[in-house]
Design a protein around this motif. Structure first.
Motif: not given
Length: 635
Positions: A269-286
Motif C-alpha cells: 500500500g505504501a509503494t504500489g509494488t507487488e508483494r505476491t500473487r496467486q492464480p484465481v480458481p479456473d472453474d469457470f474458464v470455459a
C-alpha cells in the motif's frame, strides 16, 4: 400477493436495558464472549473547518478501542497553539467551535480518571471547507471508486482510487493519494482491463472493464479491488485482480502463458509494488474470464481475510450467472487459500451486484451475503430466501430496535425471462425468513411493472420506531409503493430519493445522499429539503460519488466527490454541531467492512441500531493488532 405481517421472535429484555436504549444482543449470540476482532490503529482524526456560524469547527474521533475499555468515562480538552480552549472537559460530544481570534494549530487530549493523555496529531486544516486532492494527469479519465486505508501506518487514512478511461483501448488505473494531496503511486492494470481474451466469448463484447477487473466481462457492477491491513502490521495492503501486462509502480509487470490468466495480487500500500500473487480458481474458464467483487471478512472472528466473488455469465452475455467464492489469508509473505464455495444454481441462489460481509448471527464471525442468499463463515450455504431472485440493491443492519438481531431489505428485478414474485421483501438476516413482502400490481401493464430497480432503508421518520424502507416505484397506487416503517407498515404514499442513506447533520436520524447533495426528509410535509449541495463537483455512474463514510472527525460521514473538470477529488465533512457522541464508525465492524466492497454501491450501516431511538450503544468486541504501538493520545 398481500403484504404479510411480521412474525417476531420473543426475547427477554430487562427494563433497565430498554430505558438505557442498549442494543439488543443478536439472535444466536453465544453465551461466551465473542472473539475480539482486530481493527485498525487509528489516530484521533481531528479536523478544523471554517464554521458557517463563524469561527472554526473542530471534530475528532472517540475511538472504538477506547470506548470498549472505558465506555463513557472519557472526556477531552481542546488546544490551540498549546493553549486550552475549553473551561470544562468536553464530555457530551466530540466537536467544538472555536471563536477566539487568529489562526493556529489545534490538538485534543483525552482525559481518563482526571488525567490528561498526550496530544493528538495536529488537526487536518480544511481551510476551504474541504480537503483538495489533486489528481495526477490522465486525460479523459474519471474516478470510479475509492477505498480508504492506512497505507503508511500513521493512523490517518490514505485513498486508493480507480480511474477509468471510458474507452476500449486504454487501461484502467489504480492510484494512491494522501488526504493532504500527495500522490503516492500508480498501477497500470494493463490490456486485460479493457480487452477480452480466451474462453468461449460468453462475455464478449462488453463495455470497458472497471478497475481491477482484468480480463473480465467488463461489467461496471464489479470492483475486483479492495484495501485493508490483512496481515495486521499496521499498514494496509491493496488486493487486486491482475493479468498479463499489469504494470506496478516500480515498472515490474505480470507475465502469463495466456492473456486470459487471472491472478490475485497483493500490492504494497505504501509503494504500489507487488508483494505476491496467486492464480484465481479456473472453474469457470470455459465461460470466459471472470468479473466479480472483492471484500474483507473476519471469518474466524478475529483476523481479516480476503473474500473474492467470481462471476461469469453462461452463453450469451445476458445468460445465467455462475458464482464462486474464494477466501484468502495473508501473513505478510504468503497469500493462501482458506476455502472455496461454488454456488449451486439448483438452490435458487442467484446473487446481486454487490456482496456484504457482516456477522448475521451474532457469533462474532462474518458471513457473506449476496442478495438472496448467505454463505457461512466456514464456506457452507446458510440459507436462500424463499422465492427471491435477482435484485440490484439490498441492505442489512439492525433496522428494528425492538427486534433481536439484524434485518434486511431487498428489491427484486425481473430479467432473463424470470418474473419476480414480489417487488421487495423485509427479512430476518440470520434465517432468511421473509417478514414483510411487497406486492405487484394485480394487472401489470408491462414487464416494467414487475421490475424494481432501487431500494433503500433509513431512519427518516422520528414519529415511528425503527427504520423506514422504500423503493424507486413511482406509481404510488401500487400496493408495494410508498414509505414503510419496520413496525407500523406504510407511513407515506410519497417517497424521497432512493440512492444512499448518510449520517450528516447533528441528530441520529438518517439523511439521504443522491448525486452530490444531501437531503433531509420531512415526514410532516412528505417532502425533502436540500441541506448540503457543494458546487463544482459531480457524481459518477448511478448518481454515486466514489466514496462516503466516516474517515475523519466524529462519527458522522464524509463525502468524497470528483471535481467537474476531473482534475481533483474533494473530501467534505459536516460542520453541524451535535450533542450526540458515538465511537467512530470506522471501528464498527459492519460499517468499516462496508467500505471494502465497492462495485454497485449501496448504503453503509452499523451492526448496532443507530437511529432516533438510540441512547447508548454496546461496547464493541474489538482490539488493536498484537504489538501495536498505542498512540500517545489514545485513552
Amino acid at each position: 400477493m398481500p403484504l404479510s405481517a411480521p412474525r417476531r421472535r420473543t426475547v427477554a429484555v430487562t427494563a433497565a436495558a430498554l430505558l438505557a436504549g442498549l442494543v439488543s444482543a443478536p439472535a444466536g449470540h453465544a453465551a461466551a464472549d465473542p472473539p475480539r476482532r482486530v481493527v485498525e490503529n487509528l489516530d484521533r482524526g481531528l479536523v478544523a473547518v471554517p464554521s458557517a456560524s463563524g469561527g472554526t469547527f473542530l471534530s475528532w474521533r472517540l475511538l472504538g478501542t477506547e470506548y470498549a475499555r472505558y465506555g463513557d468515562a472519557i472526556a477531552f480538552d481542546v488546544y490551540k497553539n498549546g493553549r486550552r480552549l475549553n473551561r470544562t472537559p468536553v464530555r457530551r460530544s466530540t466537536t467544538y467551535r472555536d471563536t477566539t481570534p487568529g489562526t493556529g494549530t489545534y490538538t485534543v487530549r483525552a482525559i481518563v480518571d482526571g488525567k490528561e493523555r498526550g496530544p493528538s496529531s495536529p488537526a487536518l486544516d480544511l481551510a476551504h471547507g474541504y480537503a483538495q486532492i489533486p489528481l495526477a494527469a490522465a486525460d479523459g479519465y474519471t474516478v470510479q471508486h475509492a477505498w480508504p486505508g492506512d497505507l503508511d501506518g500513521d493512523g490517518r487514512y490514505e485513498l486508493v482510487v480507480s480511474r477509468l478511461s471510458g474507452t476500449r483501448d486504454r487501461p484502467d488505473l489504480l492510484e494512491a493519494y494522501t488526504l493532504t494531496g500527495a500522490r503516492l503511486w500508480r498501477v497500470d492494470l494493463g490490456p486485460g482491463s479493457y480487452t477480452q481474451a480466451g474462453g468461449n466469448g460468453a462475455n464478449d463484447p462488453a463495455p470497458a472493464a472497471i478497475s481491477g477487473s482484468t480480463a473480465i466481462g467488463g461489467y461496471r457492477n464489479d470492483d475486483n479491488v479492495t484495501v485493508y491491513d490483512l496481515d495486521s502490521d499496521g499498514r494496509a495492503e491493496v488486493l487486486a485482480h491482475t493479468a498479463a501486462g499489469t504494470t506496478f509502480a516500480d515498472g515490474s509487470q505480470v507475465t502469463a502463458a495466456s492473456p486470459a490468466n487471472q491472478f490475485v495480487s497483493v500490492i504494497d500500500g505504501a509503494t504500489g509494488t507487488e508483494r505476491t500473487r496467486q492464480p484465481v480458481p479456473d472453474d469457470f474458464v470455459a465461460d470466459g474470464p471472470s468479473g466479480g467483487h472483492f471484500g474483507i471478512a473476519h471469518l474466524d472472528g478475529e483476523h481479516p481475510s480476503l473474500v473474492t466473488k467470481l462471476v461469469t455469465r453462461v452463453g450469451a452475455r445476458r445468460g445465467a450467472f455462475r458464482v464462486l467464492f474464494q477466501t484468502w489469508d495473508f501473513n505478510g509473505t504468503d497469500l493462501t487459500r482458506r476455502w472455496k464455495y461454488v454456488v449451486d444454481p439448483a438452490t435458487g441462489a442467484t446473487g446481486f451486484h454487490q456482496i456484504r460481509t457482516v456477522d448475521v448471527d451474532g457469533d462474532g464471525k462474518d458471513e457473506i451475503a449476496d442478495g438472496n442468499y448467505v454463505v457461512n463463515s466456514d464456506g457452507t450455504l446458510r440459507y436462500v430466501v424463499d422465492r427471491a431472485i435477482h435484485g440490484d440493491r439490498f441492505d442489512i443492519a439492525d433496522l428494528d430496535p425492538d427486534r433481536p438481531g439484524l434485518e434486511g431489505f431487498a428489491i427484486q428485478q425481473s430479467e432473463l425471462g424470470i418474473v419476480s414474485a414480489f417487488p421487495w421483501y423485509y427479512y430476518d438476516a440470520d434465517t432468511g425468513e421473509r417478514l414483510v413482502t411487497g406486492a405487484h400490481p394485480t394487472s401489470p401493464v408491462s414487464d416494467a411493472d414487475l421490475d424494481t430497480g432501487r431500494g433503500n432503508a433509513a431512519d427518516i421518520d422520528p414519529d415511528h420506531r425503527g427504520y423506514e424502507y422504500w423503493t424507486s416505484t413511482a406509481d404510488v397506487t401500487r400496493p408495494g409503493a410508498g414509505v414503510f416503517n419496520v413496525q407500523d407498515g406504510k407511513v407515506s404514499t410519497t417517497t424521497p430519493s432512493v440512492n444512499f442513506r448518510i449520517w450528516w447533520d447533528g441528530d441520529k436520524a438518517s439523511e439521504l445522499l443522491d448525486f452530490t447533495r444531501v437531503e433531509k426528509w420531512d415526514p410532516a410535509t412528505e417532502t425533502s429539503t436540500t441541506v448540503f449541495d457543494p458546487p463544482g463537483v459531480v457524481s459518477g455512474a448511478r448518481n454515486a460519488t466514489p466514496f462516503y463514510g466516516d474517515v475523519l472527525g466524529d462519527w458522522r460521514e464524509e463525502i468524497l466527490a470528483e471535481t467537474a473538470d476531473h482534475t481533483a477529488l474533494r473530501l467534505y465533512t459536516t460542520t453541524e454541531p451535535t450533542g450526540t457522541r458515538l465511537y467512530t464508525l470506522a471501528q464498527n465492524p459492519a460499517h468499516r467492512l462496508g467500505w471494502t466492497v465497492r462495485g454497485y454501491l449501496q448504503s453503509t450501516y452499523t451492526d448496532y441500531y443507530l437511529g432516533t431511538e438510540t441512547r447508548r450503544v454496546s461496547r464493541p468486541a474489538i482490539t488493536l493488532p498484537e504489538g501495536a504501538h498505542r498512540r500517545d493520545d489514545h485513552a
